[in-house]
Design an enzyme around this catalytic site. Structure first.
Site, PDB file in Angstrom:
ATOM      1  NE  ARG A 262      -3.578  -2.309   2.522  1.00 26.69           N
ATOM      2  CZ  ARG A 262      -3.344  -3.459   3.441  1.00 26.69           C
ATOM      3  NH1 ARG A 262      -2.221  -3.461   3.978  1.00 26.69           N
ATOM      4  NH2 ARG A 262      -4.225  -4.413   3.499  1.00 26.69           N
ATOM      5  CE  LYS A 286      -6.145  -0.955   4.736  1.00 28.03           C
ATOM      6  NZ  LYS A 286      -7.718  -1.237   4.127  1.00 28.03           N
ATOM      7  CG  HIS A 357      -5.165   0.481  -3.783  1.00 32.84           C
ATOM      8  ND1 HIS A 357      -4.387   0.359  -2.413  1.00 32.84           N
ATOM      9  CD2 HIS A 357      -6.036  -0.689  -3.578  1.00 32.84           C
ATOM     10  CE1 HIS A 357      -4.914  -0.709  -1.796  1.00 32.84           C
ATOM     11  NE2 HIS A 357      -5.885  -1.272  -2.351  1.00 32.84           N
ATOM     12  NE  ARG A 360      -3.540  -4.175  -1.200  1.00 27.56           N
ATOM     13  CZ  ARG A 360      -2.750  -4.665  -0.295  1.00 27.56           C
ATOM     14  NH1 ARG A 360      -1.383  -4.685  -0.391  1.00 27.56           N
ATOM     15  NH2 ARG A 360      -3.324  -5.456   0.877  1.00 27.56           N
ATOM     16  CG  HIS A 383      -6.420  -9.014   1.499  1.00 27.83           C
ATOM     17  ND1 HIS A 383      -6.746  -9.451   0.202  1.00 27.83           N
ATOM     18  CD2 HIS A 383      -6.062  -7.705   1.180  1.00 27.83           C
ATOM     19  CE1 HIS A 383      -6.586  -8.625  -0.678  1.00 27.83           C
ATOM     20  NE2 HIS A 383      -6.230  -7.397  -0.029  1.00 27.83           N
ATOM     21  CE1 TYR A 392      -7.376  -8.014  -7.061  1.00 29.50           C
ATOM     22  CE2 TYR A 392      -7.214  -8.817  -4.628  1.00 29.50           C
ATOM     23  CZ  TYR A 392      -7.164  -7.655  -5.713  1.00 29.50           C
ATOM     24  OH  TYR A 392      -6.628  -6.423  -5.211  1.00 29.50           O
TER      25      TYR A 392
END
Length: 412
Positions: A262, A286, A357, A360, A383, A392
């Site tokens: 990110r 995150k 992004h 990614r 994730h 995806y």
């Protein structure tokens, strides 16, 4: 006769005034921040002139404040033409004097908060201290609550006890029509949170959170927009790696393309996060979580080239620094996205977006096409929930065709 300051700046008059003993230190400070010789010379001249004016005005060092800077520029404007950057130079001087403890911090008087703002601040404190929510979540929630209270009560007294379900429904209907689905869903989440907080505080007795309408936002309604592999190659090849900025930008783009980081993870990457012997990166993800990722050879080589031949000298521990003074680490993800946007525009590439992004998404798409499982993709991308990665699956058109049910009666 010339008067040399710190072997770098030449003045036509000797230093005088309450700042005279500190101007050499100020000169070294701005030199360490990466300012050019021309800029440093200008800033020292402004500092010397300000010090002379303080002496003429009978102002002691400990009494210097921002108001004196305003008065000085009024005086200076009557004698010379002000140049662009003069005010910024004096602001740098005041910041330096404050940092050194030579003058008191400049306190800006707070405006009296409005009734709406008082309630918003109380809610913010609850989210931060009682709920321990992430700062970015709080920042996203507050504007919606501020708008809600202002819509219901205007600039007058806020009486949360008078809120009714009709007020909640009306606000959501008005706002949802002008917001994108994801943003509208965030609004309703914030509104439910605030109404539960109001009930917890005893401001309301009804469960108004249940009255918040649901906004339609179907899961995985779109395919992730990713930059094609060929465009990534074209973009990387277009960067001039003979310059310091080019080496930095090339390393940043490789991190985005090869590891799918990110923008914020790249911005806050520190020198100590790189384990050169093990060939690993420690990434700050995150919610403050850290994860170890393999460092590909080409990415490591690009970072090493920047560190050895492009990164300015700085006490900052961030890997990537600004290319212009003041030399410091990036403030956040926006700076990395700006690097991406400039590189794309310079290369003349028409990519799906101009943000970071898309790399990614491109990495996830490429991994899927080469047989990687959704679990492996989710692990690399960091994730926390498998559902985040399942979008995806829509990209693998060949695999989805195998699942398609034949149309009754054949193709018409």
């Amino acid at each position: 006769m010339k008067y040399i300051i710190d072997k770098q700046v030449a003045l036509t008059r000797p230093l005088e005034g309450p700042l005279a003993a500190h101007i050499a230190s100020f000169s070294r400070s701005i030199s360490n921040q990466g300012y050019s010789a021309c800029s440093m010379n200008r800033q020292v001249q402004i500092a010397a002139g300000f010090s002379r004016w303080l002496k003429q005005s009978g102002i002691e060092l400990g009494s210097v404040c921002s108001d004196h800077a305003v008065r000085y520029f009024r005086y200076r404007a009557r004698h010379v033409r002000l140049a662009r950057g003069d005010r910024a130079a004096l602001r740098h001087l005041l910041d330096f004097l404050e940092h050194e403890g030579l003058i008191a911090g400049q306190k800006i008087p707070e405006r009296r908060p409005t009734p709406v703002e008082r309630h918003v601040r109380a809610y913010e404190e609850y989210l931060r201290d009682a709920r321990a929510l992430a700062r970015v979540t709080i920042i996203n929630y507050l504007p919606f609550i501020r708008d809600f209270l202002k819509t219901c009560f205007g600039d007058g007294r806020v009486r949360v006890s008078r809120l009714r379900a009709v007020d909640v429904v009306r606000f959501v209907q008005q706002q949802a029509s002008r917001l994108r689905p994801k943003r509208a869903k965030l609004m309703t989440t914030a509104l439910r949170s605030f109404l539960r907080y109001a009930r917890y505080r005893g401001n309301i007795t009804l469960d108004l959170a249940a009255a918040v309408p649901t906004v339609a936002n179907w899961s995985m309604s779109s395919i992730p927009r990713s930059i094609p592999t060929e465009q990534i190659r074209q973009l990387l090849a277009s960067i001039d790696r003979r310059s310091a900025t080019g080496r930095r930008d090339y390393a940043i783009l490789l991190l985005l393309a090869r590891l799918g980081l990110r923008a914020g993870e790249v911005a806050f990457l520190e020198l100590d996060d790189i384990d050169w012997s093990a060939g690993q990166l420690s990434v700050h993800g995150k919610s403050g979580q850290r994860s170890a990722l393999p460092l590909p050879a080409d990415v490591g080589k690009a970072i090493a080239e920047y560190l050895r031949h492009g990164r300015p000298l700085s006490p900052c521990r961030r890997v990537f620094l600004r290319s212009r003074a003041p030399i410091a680490g990036f403030r956040g993800s926006i700076a990395v996205s700006s690097v991406v946007r400039r590189c794309i525009q310079r290369a003349g590439i028409s990519s799906p977006t101009t943000g970071a992004h898309q790399f990614r998404h491109a990495l996830a798409t490429e991994m899927l096409r080469h047989g990687a499982s959704l679990g492996e993709i989710g692990e690399l991308l960091g994730h926390h929930h498998p559902d985040t990665t399942t979008i995806y699956a829509k990209v693998d058109i060949k695999a989805l065709r195998k699942l398609a049910v034949p149309w009754p009666g054949g193709v018409q």
